[in-house]
Design a protein around this motif. Structure first.
Motif, PDB file in Angstrom:
ATOM      1  N   TRP A   1       0.827  -1.207   0.000  1.00 39.36           N
ATOM      2  CA  TRP A   1       0.000   0.000   0.000  1.00 39.36           C
ATOM      3  C   TRP A   1       0.870   1.270   0.000  1.00 39.36           C
ATOM      4  N   PRO A   2       1.551   1.546  -1.098  1.00 36.80           N
ATOM      5  CA  PRO A   2       2.523   2.646  -1.127  1.00 36.80           C
ATOM      6  C   PRO A   2       1.936   4.056  -1.085  1.00 36.80           C
ATOM      7  N   LYS A   3       0.685   4.233  -1.534  1.00 35.32           N
ATOM      8  CA  LYS A   3       0.116   5.571  -1.535  1.00 35.32           C
ATOM      9  C   LYS A   3      -0.189   6.028  -0.116  1.00 35.32           C
ATOM     10  N   GLU A   4       0.059   7.291   0.147  1.00 39.74           N
ATOM     11  CA  GLU A   4      -0.086   7.834   1.496  1.00 39.74           C
ATOM     12  C   GLU A   4      -1.484   7.586   2.060  1.00 39.74           C
ATOM     13  N   ARG A   5      -2.495   7.767   1.242  1.00 42.39           N
ATOM     14  CA  ARG A   5      -3.862   7.634   1.739  1.00 42.39           C
ATOM     15  C   ARG A   5      -4.248   6.185   2.060  1.00 42.39           C
ATOM     16  N   HIS A   6      -3.411   5.234   1.610  1.00 46.92           N
ATOM     17  CA  HIS A   6      -3.716   3.819   1.827  1.00 46.92           C
ATOM     18  C   HIS A   6      -2.865   3.182   2.926  1.00 46.92           C
ATOM     19  N   LYS A   7      -1.930   3.911   3.499  1.00 47.21           N
ATOM     20  CA  LYS A   7      -0.961   3.294   4.404  1.00 47.21           C
ATOM     21  C   LYS A   7      -1.587   2.679   5.649  1.00 47.21           C
ATOM     22  N   LYS A   8      -2.754   3.143   6.049  1.00 44.25           N
ATOM     23  CA  LYS A   8      -3.413   2.563   7.217  1.00 44.25           C
ATOM     24  C   LYS A   8      -3.863   1.128   6.963  1.00 44.25           C
ATOM     25  N   ARG A   9      -3.836   0.711   5.707  1.00 42.25           N
ATOM     26  CA  ARG A   9      -4.220  -0.658   5.379  1.00 42.25           C
ATOM     27  C   ARG A   9      -3.059  -1.639   5.534  1.00 42.25           C
ATOM     28  N   ARG A  10      -1.864  -1.135   5.730  1.00 46.23           N
ATOM     29  CA  ARG A  10      -0.695  -1.998   5.879  1.00 46.23           C
ATOM     30  C   ARG A  10      -0.838  -2.863   7.139  1.00 46.23           C
ATOM     31  N   LEU A  11      -0.470  -4.127   7.028  1.00 41.59           N
ATOM     32  CA  LEU A  11      -0.616  -5.035   8.170  1.00 41.59           C
ATOM     33  C   LEU A  11       0.389  -4.764   9.283  1.00 41.59           C
ATOM     34  N   THR A  12       1.372  -3.887   9.020  1.00 44.66           N
ATOM     35  CA  THR A  12       2.320  -3.482  10.068  1.00 44.66           C
ATOM     36  C   THR A  12       2.046  -2.062  10.569  1.00 44.66           C
ATOM     37  N   HIS A  13       0.993  -1.449  10.085  1.00 45.60           N
ATOM     38  CA  HIS A  13       0.652  -0.094  10.524  1.00 45.60           C
ATOM     39  C   HIS A  13       0.230  -0.127  11.991  1.00 45.60           C
ATOM     40  N   PRO A  14       0.496   0.940  12.759  1.00 49.44           N
ATOM     41  CA  PRO A  14       0.116   0.961  14.173  1.00 49.44           C
ATOM     42  C   PRO A  14      -1.339   0.600  14.440  1.00 49.44           C
ATOM     43  N   GLY A  15      -2.225   0.936  13.514  1.00 51.59           N
ATOM     44  CA  GLY A  15      -3.623   0.569  13.704  1.00 51.59           C
ATOM     45  C   GLY A  15      -3.801  -0.937  13.828  1.00 51.59           C
TER      46      GLY A  15
ATOM     47  N   TRP B   1       7.049 -11.887  13.142  1.00 48.51           N
ATOM     48  CA  TRP B   1       8.072 -12.098  12.121  1.00 48.51           C
ATOM     49  C   TRP B   1       7.542 -11.514  10.817  1.00 48.51           C
ATOM     50  N   PHE B   2       8.273 -10.568  10.270  1.00 50.29           N
ATOM     51  CA  PHE B   2       7.791  -9.801   9.122  1.00 50.29           C
ATOM     52  C   PHE B   2       8.787  -9.868   7.974  1.00 50.29           C
ATOM     53  N   LYS B   3       8.312 -10.301   6.797  1.00 56.58           N
ATOM     54  CA  LYS B   3       9.137 -10.347   5.591  1.00 56.58           C
ATOM     55  C   LYS B   3       8.476  -9.532   4.485  1.00 56.58           C
ATOM     56  N   THR B   4       9.307  -8.838   3.708  1.00 51.44           N
ATOM     57  CA  THR B   4       8.807  -8.053   2.580  1.00 51.44           C
ATOM     58  C   THR B   4       9.915  -7.853   1.558  1.00 51.44           C
ATOM     59  N   ASP B   5       9.512  -7.524   0.338  1.00 54.26           N
ATOM     60  CA  ASP B   5      10.478  -7.134  -0.691  1.00 54.26           C
ATOM     61  C   ASP B   5      10.318  -5.664  -1.031  1.00 54.26           C
ATOM     62  N   ASP B   6       9.510  -4.948  -0.240  1.00 52.63           N
ATOM     63  CA  ASP B   6       9.233  -3.532  -0.508  1.00 52.63           C
ATOM     64  C   ASP B   6       9.998  -2.652   0.479  1.00 52.63           C
ATOM     65  N   THR B   7      10.959  -1.883  -0.032  1.00 58.72           N
ATOM     66  CA  THR B   7      11.832  -1.079   0.830  1.00 58.72           C
ATOM     67  C   THR B   7      11.060  -0.013   1.583  1.00 58.72           C
ATOM     68  N   GLY B   8      10.117   0.641   0.912  1.00 61.89           N
ATOM     69  CA  GLY B   8       9.339   1.681   1.580  1.00 61.89           C
ATOM     70  C   GLY B   8       8.559   1.136   2.760  1.00 61.89           C
ATOM     71  N   LEU B   9       7.898   0.013   2.564  1.00 67.38           N
ATOM     72  CA  LEU B   9       7.145  -0.614   3.646  1.00 67.38           C
ATOM     73  C   LEU B   9       8.070  -1.032   4.779  1.00 67.38           C
ATOM     74  N   PHE B  10       9.211  -1.588   4.425  1.00 66.38           N
ATOM     75  CA  PHE B  10      10.147  -2.067   5.452  1.00 66.38           C
ATOM     76  C   PHE B  10      10.698  -0.903   6.270  1.00 66.38           C
ATOM     77  N   THR B  11      11.055   0.181   5.605  1.00 63.90           N
ATOM     78  CA  THR B  11      11.579   1.356   6.299  1.00 63.90           C
ATOM     79  C   THR B  11      10.532   1.957   7.226  1.00 63.90           C
ATOM     80  N   ASP B  12       9.324   2.123   6.728  1.00 63.74           N
ATOM     81  CA  ASP B  12       8.252   2.682   7.556  1.00 63.74           C
ATOM     82  C   ASP B  12       7.917   1.771   8.736  1.00 63.74           C
ATOM     83  N   SER B  13       7.976   0.465   8.501  1.00 63.89           N
ATOM     84  CA  SER B  13       7.641  -0.485   9.566  1.00 63.89           C
ATOM     85  C   SER B  13       8.624  -0.416  10.725  1.00 63.89           C
ATOM     86  N   GLN B  14       9.846   0.002  10.438  1.00 67.93           N
ATOM     87  CA  GLN B  14      10.837   0.158  11.508  1.00 67.93           C
ATOM     88  C   GLN B  14      10.465   1.305  12.447  1.00 67.93           C
ATOM     89  N   GLU B  15       9.581   2.168  12.013  1.00 66.24           N
ATOM     90  CA  GLU B  15       9.031   3.203  12.884  1.00 66.24           C
ATOM     91  C   GLU B  15       7.726   2.730  13.524  1.00 66.24           C
TER      92      GLU B  15
END
Length: 213
Positions: free
Chosen positions: A119-133, A149-163
């Motif tokens: 879910w790379p678009k800003e308005r969709h990020k709350k749908r990410r399964l690692t989102h704080p929600g 345990w979290f695996k991904t091939d998407d750098t943006g998702l991985f970077t954001d998930s570290q927050e």
């Protein structure tokens, strides 16, 4: 790619005792479904079942629940589990967004999230399964000290998930941007992972622990 509807999939799935079509009725009682008191590990987005079934076959003393939405995919998961005669696997066809309805306090001891939609678009990020929600939702039924345990091939998702994880009360215990060339032992690959690793894809991976305050 859009999946072609398999009208026969749902009846075949429902005919299997491994498929749970009324998961809300099992909240707080999943150990009764498995007829033991073993730990329960949960895979969110279990796909065709290679990952969950391999884990279940290797760890008969752990119970596994796989959740996904599409019957067209889950039917292969059910078939695989039946062929391997795995009694420590249950498959739940449902929207993961409703997950807090089917588990109770301290019921799950580990969560696997493998290659979820980034879910790379800003308005969709709350749908990410690692989102704080979602992470705060998982905390309602995770045993304190449990891991995601979290695996991904998407750098943006991985970077954001570290927050996302520290923000939600999880400590990141392990992290690598190249799992297959790391020192981590015991990785079980998914079908997706095998396909894209052969094309040069790097798998990013982290383990986050939930420490109840």
């Amino acid at each position: 790619m859009r999946l072609r509807k398999k009208w026969w999939a749902r009846p075949e799935m429902e005919a299997s005792h491994l498929t749970i079509v009324n998961p809300q009725e099992h909240s707080g009682k999943w150990n009764e479904e498995f007829e033991n008191k073993n730990k329960i590990y949960l895979e969110l987005g279990c796909g065709r079942g290679k990952f969950i079934c391999t884990n279940a076959e290797n760890n008969k003393d752990i119970n596994y629940i796989g959740i996904d939405l599409k019957d067209e995919v889950l039917i292969y998961d059910v078939r695989r589990a039946e062929e391997l005669e795995l009694e420590n696997v249950r498959i739940v066809p449902m929207n993961i967004g409703n997950i807090e309805e089917i588990f109770d306090t301290d019921e799950i001891s580990r969560i696997y999230i493998n290659f979820c939609n980034p879910w790379p678009k800003e308005r969709h990020k709350k749908r990410r399964l690692t989102h704080p929600g979602f992470l705060n939702m998982y905390k309602k039924f995770l045993v304190p000290g449990s891991e995601i345990w979290f695996k991904t091939d998407d750098t943006g998702l991985f970077t954001d998930s570290q927050e996302y994880f520290p923000e939600s009360g999880f400590n990141i215990e392990y992290l690598t941007y190249d799992l297959h060339n790391s020192d981590f032992q015991g990785n079980i690959t998914t079908e997706y992972e095998e396909k894209f690793t052969s094309l040069g894809m790097k798998t990013m991976f982290l383990i986050a622990r939930y420490e109840q305050i």
